[in-house]
Design a protein around this motif. Structure first.
Motif, PDB file in Angstrom:
ATOM      1  N   LEU A   1       0.775  -0.688  -0.131  1.00 51.22           N
ATOM      2  CA  LEU A   1       0.159   0.288   0.592  1.00 51.22           C
ATOM      3  C   LEU A   1       1.243   1.605   0.234  1.00 51.22           C
ATOM      4  N   ARG A   2       0.875   1.914  -1.359  1.00 48.30           N
ATOM      5  CA  ARG A   2       1.279   3.404  -1.242  1.00 48.30           C
ATOM      6  C   ARG A   2      -0.097   4.873  -0.586  1.00 48.30           C
TER       7      ARG A   2
ATOM      8  N   ASP B   1      -1.329   8.067  -2.216  1.00 44.40           N
ATOM      9  CA  ASP B   1      -2.781   8.286  -2.902  1.00 44.40           C
ATOM     10  C   ASP B   1      -3.767   6.816  -2.956  1.00 44.40           C
TER      11      ASP B   1
ATOM     12  N   ALA C   1      -3.009   3.495  -3.248  1.00 45.41           N
ATOM     13  CA  ALA C   1      -3.043   2.448  -3.876  1.00 45.41           C
ATOM     14  C   ALA C   1      -2.153   1.271  -3.565  1.00 45.41           C
TER      15      ALA C   1
ATOM     16  N   LEU D   1       0.632  -1.485  -4.657  1.00 40.92           N
ATOM     17  CA  LEU D   1       1.231  -1.684  -5.945  1.00 40.92           C
ATOM     18  C   LEU D   1       2.426  -2.817  -6.012  1.00 40.92           C
TER      19      LEU D   1
END
Length: 680
Positions: free
Chosen positions: A408-409, A412, A414, A416
């Motif tokens: 998890l980034r 934002d 998202a 990835l």
């Protein structure tokens, strides 16, 4: 003689029980507390399957014809009991179809003796001798045993009644040798041989057919056991204390206690040396039934089922039901495990009797991962005819696997798949995994999913020990995912790489260890601003220079007439993480709140536009604040343009226009104060 220990009372009692035998030996085996008259002795000629009760004195009585009475095991000293000498189960040939087809588990069995076993002496030899302090006794007895047994079977489920009478005869020989060194030790050895144990068994059966007819069978069977041998020995040591009860009165009340009043032989140590029975030979002399034998196998229909489940790496279990046979009943099952229906090339076929559940243990399934195998159940009836149900299943030798993973980034939100993801939270890690058990069997599922965090691929537990991820209901239901996982309450360090480890286990105990190919790298530092200045429109027109200010010009903007657009330019830097996004706010110097906000998720841009529909007020000063976010979700400090600029929405006024070519008229040129942007 009485070995020096049996009292005259015992001898007298034995003599009274056996008045027609000469008493030559009474061996006192064990004395327990008893009242007078409680001593019991099996009379000669009675069935010696005798069980002693508390308070009895057990004795062995030797006569010239042999031995009578009972030992502690309830056997004659020379001949084993009738229970041990032959099988009470009466033989049945194949001719009695009614009994053959009746289910013995659903039958009431009544069996006993019409004439109990009677031992008729044929020859008896008894010899006593003394060698120094040793007393030696040798006894040999030969008997003829006769008996008549009967059996009745009431099979209500099968509507069948079976009855037989079995007269039997056997030749019994017993040999005993004993020695005693009074009062130190004693020992003995006995051998019993039963020969030509024969029975003639006439039997009749009556049954009611399914349609209401009467079924009848009459048979005559013969049974012979050629020989049976039993040899045992015993030894006793003198020196065990004998307790006597002493009673006296205390204040008029009787008080009793036990005291040691002498020494006696200790209980004998006994051992069985040989116990062997020859095979029983059975023959059918005559048989007749008024109906033919069953020629069809058990029925398999829509009610029949076999359920198979692999329970661990080397065990396969099955349960079944619904096999029926109305003619000759279901008499048993055979279970096999193989690569084809009905075969036993993986696990040999086993006769499981009437069990309806069976587990094949210690089965080598190493080479059969994902291979379809067959658990075959053979059902046999009273005629031995079989039907088979082969249930396929997929063998499993591989653990569940992690099929996909994402980090998890937080910048934002998202998920990835990035080899090194910069992470700006020191207290937690967030990721997503998918877990699959490839075996399609319902009994094989993922049972546990655990995650841990370490500092390398080979270090699974240095940061977070293996912890279950939860989602128990979804995992049990076979849900592949996604499973979003947060590991909280961590203390992560700047510029350190963290590796996520996943341990997956299925219901068979198969386990896999997986290291996610994506690494969290911790970056807690923000990006920094290098420069920030403002442009209006595509650029700013400097009327003094009659030219446009280039976009790379970093001179401060002090005045502007462009009220519909603001476009700040900037430059940011981050040594650890990539730049991720920008956010800019436009403020009126005299106001408390931002007039407009604009953002960009393109880290490559060097300017932001607030649009082209602003309405900036004349003679108001404005400034811009810009922030930068890096990939680790760390925002840099708000950076403000140092010098606000003033909006001037009025054009300069032309006070006088002079034509330098024409001759002056001498009159003043009137001022046109109404001219607009497009009016000279």
């Amino acid at each position: 003689y009485a070995m020096g220990r049996a009292t005259q009372a015992v001898v007298d009692r034995v003599q009274s029980e056996l008045p027609h035998r000469e008493i030559i030996d009474v061996r006192h085996l064990e004395v327990v507390e008893a009242e007078e008259g409680d001593w019991l002795l099996e009379p000669q000629g009675r069935h010696p399957g005798y069980k002693k009760a508390a308070g009895h004195v057990d004795v062995v009585v030797s006569t010239p014809a042999g031995a009578y009475g009972t030992t502690e095991e309830g056997e004659s000293a020379l001949a084993p009991s009738t229970e041990a000498s032959h099988e009470r189960r009466l033989a049945t040939g194949n001719g009695n179809l009614l009994r053959k087809y009746a289910d013995p588990d659903n039958c009431l069995k009544i069996e006993d003796y019409l004439i109990p076993p009677e031992l008729i002496p044929i020859k008896g030899i008894s010899k006593k001798m003394t060698a120094g302090p040793v007393n030696i006794l040798f006894t040999l007895g030969v008997f003829l045993e006769i008996r008549v047994e009967f059996l009745v079977l009431l099979c209500m489920t099968d509507r069948t009644v079976v009855g037989n009478i079995a007269p039997g005869i056997a030749l019994v020989a017993g040999l005993e040798a004993g020695a005693e060194i009074p009062p130190i030790a004693e020992a003995y050895i006995t051998a019993t041989i039963r020969a030509l144990d024969m029975k003639l068994i006439p039997e009749a059966s009556l049954g009611i057919a399914v349609g209401g007819g009467v079924k009848v069978c009459i048979v005559l069977n013969f049974e012979l056991r050629p020989i049976a041998v039993h040899v045992k020995a015993g030894i006793g040591i003198w020196g065990c204390p004998v307790f006597c009860k002493v009673c006296f009165k205390v204040f008029g009340k009787k008080v009793c206690m036990k005291i040691i009043c002498g020494l006696d032989f200790c209980p004998q140590f006994k051992i069985s040396i040989v116990s062997w029975k020859g095979p029983v030979i059975r023959a059918e002399i005559f048989s007749w039934c008024n109906f033919p034998p069953d020629t069809t196998p058990p029925v398999i229909d829509e009610t029949t089922s076999v359920e198979v489940a692999q329970v661990d790496l080397t065990s396969v279990s099955a349960k079944w039901g619904g096999f029926t046979d109305k003619e000759s009943n279901v008499f048993g099952y055979t279970a096999c495990l193989g690569t084809t229906p009905g075969s036993g090339d993986i696990a040999a076929c086993e006769d499981v009797q009437k069990d309806k559940k069976w587990t094949m243990d210690e089965v080598d399934l190493t080479d059969y991962d994902g291979v379809e195998l067959f658990y075959s159940v053979f059902c046999r009836n009273g005629e031995g005819l079989e039907s088979v149900w082969a249930q396929p299943f997929i063998a499993d030798q591989s653990p569940p696997e992690v099929t996909d993973a994402f980090l998890l980034r937080h910048a934002d939100g998202a998920f990835l798949q990035k080899e090194n993801l910069m992470h700006g939270k020191a207290d937690s890690l967030d990721f997503r995994i998918y877990v699959l058990e490839s075996n399609p069997e319902l009994a094989v599922n993922v049972s546990v999913v655990e995650v841990s965090v370490g500092l390398s691929e080979d270090d699974p537990n240095s940061v977070v020990n293996y912890t279950e991820i939860g989602y128990a209901d979804r995992i049990e239901a076979g849900d592949e995912g996604p499973y979003d996982i947060t590991l909280p309450e961590l203390e992560l360090q700047q510029d350190v790489d963290y590796f996520v480890h996943v341990r997956t286990t299925n219901t068979l105990g198969l386990q896999a260890l997986t290291v996610l190919p994506y690494v969290f790298t911790i970056d807690l530092t923000p990006p920094t601003n290098v420069k920030l200045f403002n442009h209006n429109g595509a650029s700013v027109y400097h009327e003094y220079f009659l030219s446009w200010l280039p976009l790379d010009e970093d001179a401060p903007l002090l005045y502007s007439s462009t009220y519909w657009q603001v476009m700040p330019s900037f430059e940011w830097d981050d040594a650890e993480s990539e730049l991720f996004s920008y956010r800019a706010k436009l403020y009126d110097v005299d106001g408390e709140f931002s007039i407009a906000t604009t953002t960009s998720d393109n880290p490559q841009v060097t300017f932001l536009s607030f649009g082209t529909r602003l309405q900036l007020q004349h003679n108001h000063k404005y400034y811009v604040v810009v922030e930068c976010q890096n990939e680790a979700d760390v925002w840099g400090s708000e950076t403000t343009i140092e010098t606000p600029w003033l909006i001037d929405r009025t054009r300069p006024t032309a006070m006088q226009v002079i034509d330098l070519v024409a001759a002056p008229t001498g009159e003043d040129v009137p001022v046109d104060a109404t001219g607009g942007f497009d009016t000279p």
